[in-house]
Design a protein around this motif. Structure first.
Motif, mmCIF file in Angstrom:
data_model
loop_
_atom_site.group_PDB
_atom_site.id
_atom_site.type_symbol
_atom_site.label_atom_id
_atom_site.label_comp_id
_atom_site.label_asym_id
_atom_site.label_seq_id
_atom_site.Cartn_x
_atom_site.Cartn_y
_atom_site.Cartn_z
ATOM 1 N N THR A 122 0.828 -1.207 0.000
ATOM 2 C CA THR A 122 0.000 0.000 0.000
ATOM 3 C C THR A 122 0.861 1.255 0.000
ATOM 4 O O THR A 122 0.608 2.193 -0.773
ATOM 5 N N ALA A 123 1.895 1.274 0.849
ATOM 6 C CA ALA A 123 2.802 2.430 0.915
ATOM 7 C C ALA A 123 3.520 2.635 -0.411
ATOM 8 O O ALA A 123 3.699 3.770 -0.874
ATOM 9 N N ILE A 165 -9.935 2.245 -1.672
ATOM 10 C CA ILE A 165 -10.759 1.072 -1.360
ATOM 11 C C ILE A 165 -9.917 0.005 -0.667
ATOM 12 O O ILE A 165 -10.353 -0.632 0.301
ATOM 13 N N PHE A 166 -8.670 -0.178 -1.164
ATOM 14 C CA PHE A 166 -7.766 -1.172 -0.589
ATOM 15 C C PHE A 166 -7.455 -0.841 0.869
ATOM 16 O O PHE A 166 -7.453 -1.723 1.737
ATOM 17 N N ILE A 167 -7.215 0.436 1.146
ATOM 18 C CA ILE A 167 -6.941 0.861 2.526
ATOM 19 C C ILE A 167 -8.196 0.692 3.377
ATOM 20 O O ILE A 167 -8.114 0.261 4.536
ATOM 21 N N LEU A 168 -9.353 1.029 2.790
ATOM 22 C CA LEU A 168 -10.619 0.890 3.512
ATOM 23 C C LEU A 168 -10.861 -0.560 3.919
ATOM 24 O O LEU A 168 -11.307 -0.846 5.038
ATOM 25 N N ILE A 169 -10.523 -1.482 3.004
ATOM 26 C CA ILE A 169 -10.672 -2.906 3.306
ATOM 27 C C ILE A 169 -9.765 -3.302 4.467
ATOM 28 O O ILE A 169 -10.165 -4.051 5.367
ATOM 29 N N GLN A 170 -8.534 -2.763 4.445
ATOM 30 C CA GLN A 170 -7.585 -3.083 5.512
ATOM 31 C C GLN A 170 -8.038 -2.519 6.859
ATOM 32 O O GLN A 170 -7.860 -3.151 7.903
ATOM 33 N N LYS A 171 -8.621 -1.321 6.827
ATOM 34 C CA LYS A 171 -9.018 -0.656 8.063
ATOM 35 C C LYS A 171 -10.347 -1.185 8.608
ATOM 36 O O LYS A 171 -10.617 -1.079 9.795
ATOM 37 N N SER A 172 -11.161 -1.739 7.700
ATOM 38 C CA SER A 172 -12.462 -2.255 8.128
ATOM 39 C C SER A 172 -12.305 -3.680 8.642
ATOM 40 O O SER A 172 -11.211 -4.191 8.795
ATOM 41 N N GLY A 173 -13.419 -4.330 8.859
ATOM 42 C CA GLY A 173 -13.362 -5.700 9.354
ATOM 43 C C GLY A 173 -13.387 -6.744 8.261
ATOM 44 O O GLY A 173 -13.575 -7.930 8.546
ATOM 45 N N ALA A 174 -13.190 -6.308 6.999
ATOM 46 C CA ALA A 174 -13.260 -7.257 5.884
ATOM 47 C C ALA A 174 -12.214 -8.359 6.018
ATOM 48 O O ALA A 174 -12.511 -9.546 5.857
ATOM 49 N N LEU A 175 -10.971 -7.954 6.314
ATOM 50 C CA LEU A 175 -9.907 -8.952 6.454
ATOM 51 C C LEU A 175 -10.122 -9.812 7.694
ATOM 52 O O LEU A 175 -9.704 -10.972 7.728
ATOM 53 N N LEU A 176 -10.779 -9.227 8.700
ATOM 54 C CA LEU A 176 -11.064 -9.996 9.911
ATOM 55 C C LEU A 176 -12.030 -11.134 9.582
ATOM 56 O O LEU A 176 -11.898 -12.253 10.100
ATOM 57 N N SER A 177 -12.982 -10.858 8.684
ATOM 58 C CA SER A 177 -13.927 -11.896 8.265
ATOM 59 C C SER A 177 -13.202 -13.010 7.517
ATOM 60 O O SER A 177 -13.481 -14.198 7.723
ATOM 61 N N VAL A 178 -12.261 -12.614 6.646
ATOM 62 C CA VAL A 178 -11.459 -13.599 5.914
ATOM 63 C C VAL A 178 -10.643 -14.426 6.897
ATOM 64 O O VAL A 178 -10.540 -15.654 6.774
ATOM 65 N N GLU A 179 -10.063 -13.744 7.871
ATOM 66 C CA GLU A 179 -9.247 -14.413 8.888
ATOM 67 C C GLU A 179 -10.079 -15.429 9.662
ATOM 68 O O GLU A 179 -9.632 -16.551 9.921
ATOM 69 N N ARG A 180 -11.310 -15.049 10.024
ATOM 70 C CA ARG A 180 -12.178 -15.951 10.780
ATOM 71 C C ARG A 180 -12.566 -17.164 9.940
ATOM 72 O O ARG A 180 -12.664 -18.287 10.457
ATOM 73 N N PHE A 181 -12.787 -16.927 8.642
ATOM 74 C CA PHE A 181 -13.153 -18.028 7.757
ATOM 75 C C PHE A 181 -12.020 -19.055 7.699
ATOM 76 O O PHE A 181 -12.248 -20.259 7.831
ATOM 77 N N PHE A 182 -10.795 -18.553 7.516
ATOM 78 C CA PHE A 182 -9.650 -19.454 7.447
ATOM 79 C C PHE A 182 -9.390 -20.124 8.797
ATOM 80 O O PHE A 182 -8.911 -21.256 8.853
ATOM 81 N N SER A 183 -9.709 -19.409 9.865
ATOM 82 C CA SER A 183 -9.566 -19.997 11.191
ATOM 83 C C SER A 183 -10.507 -21.193 11.338
ATOM 84 O O SER A 183 -10.139 -22.235 11.886
ATOM 85 N N TRP A 184 -11.736 -21.036 10.816
ATOM 86 C CA TRP A 184 -12.716 -22.127 10.844
ATOM 87 C C TRP A 184 -12.225 -23.314 10.019
ATOM 88 O O TRP A 184 -12.320 -24.474 10.441
ATOM 89 N N ILE A 185 -11.654 -23.007 8.839
ATOM 90 C CA ILE A 185 -11.140 -24.055 7.958
ATOM 91 C C ILE A 185 -10.007 -24.823 8.640
ATOM 92 O O ILE A 185 -9.964 -26.061 8.619
#
Length: 324
Positions: A122-123, A165-185
């Motif tokens: 991003t930087a 948009i990319f920064i917004l995704i990083q700052k929001s909980g979008a990646l957290l949802s992805v993380e939780r999904f992979f955690s479940w897997i």
């Protein structure tokens, strides 16, 4: 998906070949040969400096915490670029995460390495926008107000929006949802979860704005160094060019390459971009093609040893696992 990527790659390479044949293969070869081994060596050495600065920029993100040494980040950046430049059809931006994986072999946690790779990317993109604006400003200041300015402004607008948009995704909980999904897997199938903590680690990096700004600044220096590549190529080829023109060619040339990111390796796009931009300063089209081809030769010279180094690392890792 892979078929479509293959077709786009073939189309890009076909365009590049067509551009070369249009200018005459002999003319293009002569333009490349006019640069000479000294010019190519100067370009390679300059790019090594770029890789070093990019590695330092990545390392700066860990200003207040433990991380591998600067050489480890430079090494990861070197291999990351090789993957993106030489195997774009297979990896796309995957080189970024391969670089992050290399850092885990140096003792960095997977979530820290992945988070830093995302923030560093991003930087770097933000610094690229600043560098493009510099080149565009210099072009307008030189008195040029043609269609290229309009198209680059449109491209910059799209790029800025995409990064937002990319920064917004990083700052929001979008990646957290992805993380939780992979955690479940990972729990379901009893495998390692490399993404655990990714969201929180990204937020941790953004809580250190000084490190982020320093990272952007150092990446800008790395982009700026690319202007010397252009100047060296034209200088050794005997084409009179000011350094200001070299900045314009490099900044806008890289902007066009980024705009053609949907084409793996920007094949054809990069070649056409340098041809068009070179014509603004009265540089022959075959020399514009030579600019692009010498840069690709640089990628091969630096990239092949990097890919070999990666294979050696993978082999050694397998050997250690087999012993254990």
């Amino acid at each position: 998906m892979r078929l479509s990527i293959l077709l786009i790659t073939i189309a890009g390479i076909t365009l590049a070949i067509w551009l070369i044949t249009q200018q005459g293969l002999d003319n293009v070869i002569q333009a490349i040969l006019s640069v000479g081994w000294k010019g190519i060596l100067a370009v390679v050495m300059t790019h090594i400096l770029q890789i070093i600065f990019s590695g330092i920029a990545w390392r700066v993100l860990f200003h207040n915490s433990w991380s591998p040494s600067i050489p480890a980040f430079v090494h990861a950046r070197w291999i990351r670029e090789a993957m993106d430049n030489l195997i774009p059809m297979v990896v796309a931006i995957g080189g970024t995460f391969i670089g992050a994986r290399l850092l885990t072999l140096r003792g960095l946690k997977s979530s820290d390495a992945s988070a830093s790779a995302i923030v560093d990317l991003t930087a770097e993109a933000i610094s690229h926008i600043v560098f493009t604006l510099l080149g565009l400003g210099l072009l307008i200041h030189s008195g040029y107000h043609g269609q290229i300015v309009k198209w680059i402004l449109i491209g910059l607008t799209v790029l800025i929006f995409s990064i937002f948009i990319f920064i917004l995704i990083q700052k929001s909980g979008a990646l957290l949802s992805v993380e939780r999904f992979f955690s479940w897997i990972t729990k379901r199938f009893s495998i390692s979860n490399a993404l655990k903590g990714l969201h929180n680690n990204i937020q941790g990096f953004y809580r250190n704005p000084k490190a982020i700004l320093t990272c952007i600044y150092i990446h800008f220096i790395a982009w700026f160094l690319g202007s010397f590549e252009i100047w060296f190529i034209l200088h050794f080829a005997g084409v009179p060019t000011s350094f200001t023109q070299a900045i314009i060619l490099e900044s806008l040339g890289q902007a066009i390459r980024s705009a053609g990111a949907m084409v793996p390796g920007a094949y054809g796009v990069q070649e056409g971009g340098y041809m068009i931009l070179s014509s603004l300063f009265g540089i022959a089209p075959e020399m514009g093609l030579a600019l692009s081809i010498v840069k690709r030769l640089r990628d091969i010279i630096l990239g092949i040893p990097a890919l070999i180094a990666l294979q050696v690392l993978e082999y050694n890792k397998k050997q250690v696992k087999s012993i254990i």
